[in-house]
Design a protein around this motif. Sequence first.
Motif, PDB file in Angstrom:
ATOM      1  N   LEU A 107       0.820  -1.214   0.000  1.00  0.00           N
ATOM      2  CA  LEU A 107       0.000   0.000   0.000  1.00  0.00           C
ATOM      3  C   LEU A 107       0.853   1.263   0.000  1.00  0.00           C
ATOM      4  CD1 LEU A 107      -2.669  -1.086   2.649  1.00  0.00           C
ATOM      5  CD2 LEU A 107      -2.807  -1.260   0.154  1.00  0.00           C
ATOM      6  N   VAL A 108       2.050   1.177   0.619  1.00  0.00           N
ATOM      7  CA  VAL A 108       2.968   2.317   0.676  1.00  0.00           C
ATOM      8  C   VAL A 108       4.360   1.799   0.378  1.00  0.00           C
ATOM      9  CG1 VAL A 108       3.949   4.138   2.124  1.00  0.00           C
ATOM     10  CG2 VAL A 108       1.574   3.438   2.461  1.00  0.00           C
ATOM     11  N   ARG A 109       5.074   2.512  -0.499  1.00  0.00           N
ATOM     12  CA  ARG A 109       6.465   2.166  -0.804  1.00  0.00           C
ATOM     13  C   ARG A 109       7.276   3.447  -0.759  1.00  0.00           C
ATOM     14  NH1 ARG A 109       6.465  -0.584  -5.801  1.00  0.00           N
ATOM     15  NH2 ARG A 109       6.414  -2.572  -4.723  1.00  0.00           N
ATOM     16  N   ASN A 110       8.323   3.434   0.084  1.00  0.00           N
ATOM     17  CA  ASN A 110       9.234   4.576   0.229  1.00  0.00           C
ATOM     18  C   ASN A 110       8.478   5.885   0.482  1.00  0.00           C
ATOM     19  OD1 ASN A 110      11.465   2.900  -0.150  1.00  0.00           O
ATOM     20  ND2 ASN A 110      11.259   3.082  -2.376  1.00  0.00           N
ATOM     21  N   GLY A 111       7.505   5.818   1.372  1.00  0.00           N
ATOM     22  CA  GLY A 111       6.751   7.014   1.756  1.00  0.00           C
ATOM     23  C   GLY A 111       5.675   7.438   0.787  1.00  0.00           C
ATOM     24  N   GLN A 112       5.525   6.721  -0.322  1.00  0.00           N
ATOM     25  CA  GLN A 112       4.524   7.079  -1.333  1.00  0.00           C
ATOM     26  C   GLN A 112       3.344   6.099  -1.288  1.00  0.00           C
ATOM     27  OE1 GLN A 112       4.854   9.853  -3.396  1.00  0.00           O
ATOM     28  NE2 GLN A 112       6.550  10.204  -1.972  1.00  0.00           N
ATOM     29  N   ILE A 113       2.141   6.652  -1.220  1.00  0.00           N
ATOM     30  CA  ILE A 113       0.939   5.824  -1.211  1.00  0.00           C
ATOM     31  C   ILE A 113       0.700   5.295  -2.622  1.00  0.00           C
ATOM     32  CG2 ILE A 113      -1.562   5.819  -0.889  1.00  0.00           C
ATOM     33  CD1 ILE A 113      -1.192   8.008   1.208  1.00  0.00           C
ATOM     34  N   LYS A 142       8.214   8.161   6.714  1.00  0.00           N
ATOM     35  CA  LYS A 142       9.108   7.218   7.389  1.00  0.00           C
ATOM     36  C   LYS A 142       8.874   5.776   6.945  1.00  0.00           C
ATOM     37  CE  LYS A 142       9.130   9.856  11.673  1.00  0.00           C
ATOM     38  NZ  LYS A 142       8.728   9.779  13.094  1.00  0.00           N
ATOM     39  N   VAL A 143       7.799   5.552   6.211  1.00  0.00           N
ATOM     40  CA  VAL A 143       7.419   4.183   5.857  1.00  0.00           C
ATOM     41  C   VAL A 143       8.188   3.723   4.629  1.00  0.00           C
ATOM     42  CG1 VAL A 143       5.516   2.683   5.144  1.00  0.00           C
ATOM     43  CG2 VAL A 143       5.129   4.468   6.844  1.00  0.00           C
ATOM     44  N   ARG A 144       8.992   2.687   4.805  1.00  0.00           N
ATOM     45  CA  ARG A 144       9.665   2.075   3.660  1.00  0.00           C
ATOM     46  C   ARG A 144       8.642   1.243   2.878  1.00  0.00           C
ATOM     47  NH1 ARG A 144      13.945  -1.928   5.138  1.00  0.00           N
ATOM     48  NH2 ARG A 144      14.691  -0.161   6.306  1.00  0.00           N
ATOM     49  N   THR A 157       7.104  -1.536   7.552  1.00  0.00           N
ATOM     50  CA  THR A 157       8.557  -1.480   7.691  1.00  0.00           C
ATOM     51  C   THR A 157       8.941  -0.019   7.537  1.00  0.00           C
ATOM     52  OG1 THR A 157       8.704  -3.617   6.590  1.00  0.00           O
ATOM     53  CG2 THR A 157      10.734  -2.372   6.814  1.00  0.00           C
ATOM     54  N   THR A 158       9.653   0.498   8.539  1.00  0.00           N
ATOM     55  CA  THR A 158      10.056   1.899   8.465  1.00  0.00           C
ATOM     56  C   THR A 158      11.514   1.995   8.053  1.00  0.00           C
ATOM     57  OG1 THR A 158      10.613   1.899  10.809  1.00  0.00           O
ATOM     58  CG2 THR A 158       8.401   2.641  10.216  1.00  0.00           C
ATOM     59  N   ASP A 159      11.875   3.166   7.613  1.00  0.00           N
ATOM     60  CA  ASP A 159      13.262   3.438   7.245  1.00  0.00           C
ATOM     61  C   ASP A 159      13.998   3.812   8.529  1.00  0.00           C
ATOM     62  OD1 ASP A 159      15.689   4.304   6.297  1.00  0.00           O
ATOM     63  OD2 ASP A 159      14.823   5.296   4.551  1.00  0.00           O
ATOM     64  N   HIS A 160      14.803   2.910   9.041  1.00  0.00           N
ATOM     65  CA  HIS A 160      15.470   3.097  10.327  1.00  0.00           C
ATOM     66  C   HIS A 160      16.415   4.294  10.315  1.00  0.00           C
ATOM     67  CE1 HIS A 160      13.734  -0.523  11.850  1.00  0.00           C
ATOM     68  NE2 HIS A 160      14.182  -1.199  10.809  1.00  0.00           N
ATOM     69  N   ARG A 161      16.978   4.614   9.153  1.00  0.00           N
ATOM     70  CA  ARG A 161      17.889   5.767   9.098  1.00  0.00           C
ATOM     71  C   ARG A 161      17.144   7.043   9.442  1.00  0.00           C
ATOM     72  NH1 ARG A 161      19.643   4.609   3.186  1.00  0.00           N
ATOM     73  NH2 ARG A 161      17.477   4.085   3.304  1.00  0.00           N
TER      74      ARG A 161
END
Length: 174
Positions: A107-113, A142-144, A157-161
Motif C-alpha cells: 500500500l505504501v512504498r518509500n513514503g509514497q501511497i 518514514k514508511v519504507r 517497515t520503516t526506514d530506520h535511518r
Amino acid sequence: MTDWGRLFVPSTPLLETVIRGSVMYLVLFGLLRVILKRESGTTGVTDLLVIVLLADAAQNGMSGNYTSITDGVLLVAVIIGWSYLLDAIAYSWPAAARVIRPSSLILVRNGQILHRNMRRELISDEELHQLLREQGVDDISKVREARIESDGQISVTTDHRIDQRNRRRRRQAP
C-alpha cells in the motif's frame, strides 16, 4: 421410543452428501478468496469458512434437519477433508499456493501511497493513516513499506535511518 434406524441410517445418498459438501465448500472458498482481504480480519479466510460450514453442518446433523447423524458427520468430514487437502496442496506446490492463499499487497512504498492498490482494497487515505498510527507510525514519509497481509492486517517497515536521525535531533533539542 427411539427409532435407531432413522437415527443412524443415512437419509440422503452418501455420494450426494459428499457432492453437496464439496460444491458448497469450493464455491464459498472461491467467493471468499476474491473478497477484500481487510474484510477477513485476523482469521484466515479458510479458517472462517471452515468454522461457518462446520457450525452449520454440525447444527443440521444435531438438530434433526438431516434425518440421520451419519449425514451430518459425513458432511463435516467432507468439509474438513477439503480444508486439509487445499492446505496440503498449497504447502506442496507454490504455484497452487498463489491461487489458494492470497498474497500481500503493498500500500505504501518509500513514503509514497500506491493509490491503485488502495483502490483495489477500498482503503481510503484516512483509513491508511489510522492503520499506520495503530502501528506507531505518525509520518508516512518514514514508511519504507506498508502491506496488507493475507489475513487483513497491515505490516509496516520503516526506514530506520530516518528514525535514527529523528531520535538524534530530539536528543539534541533543548
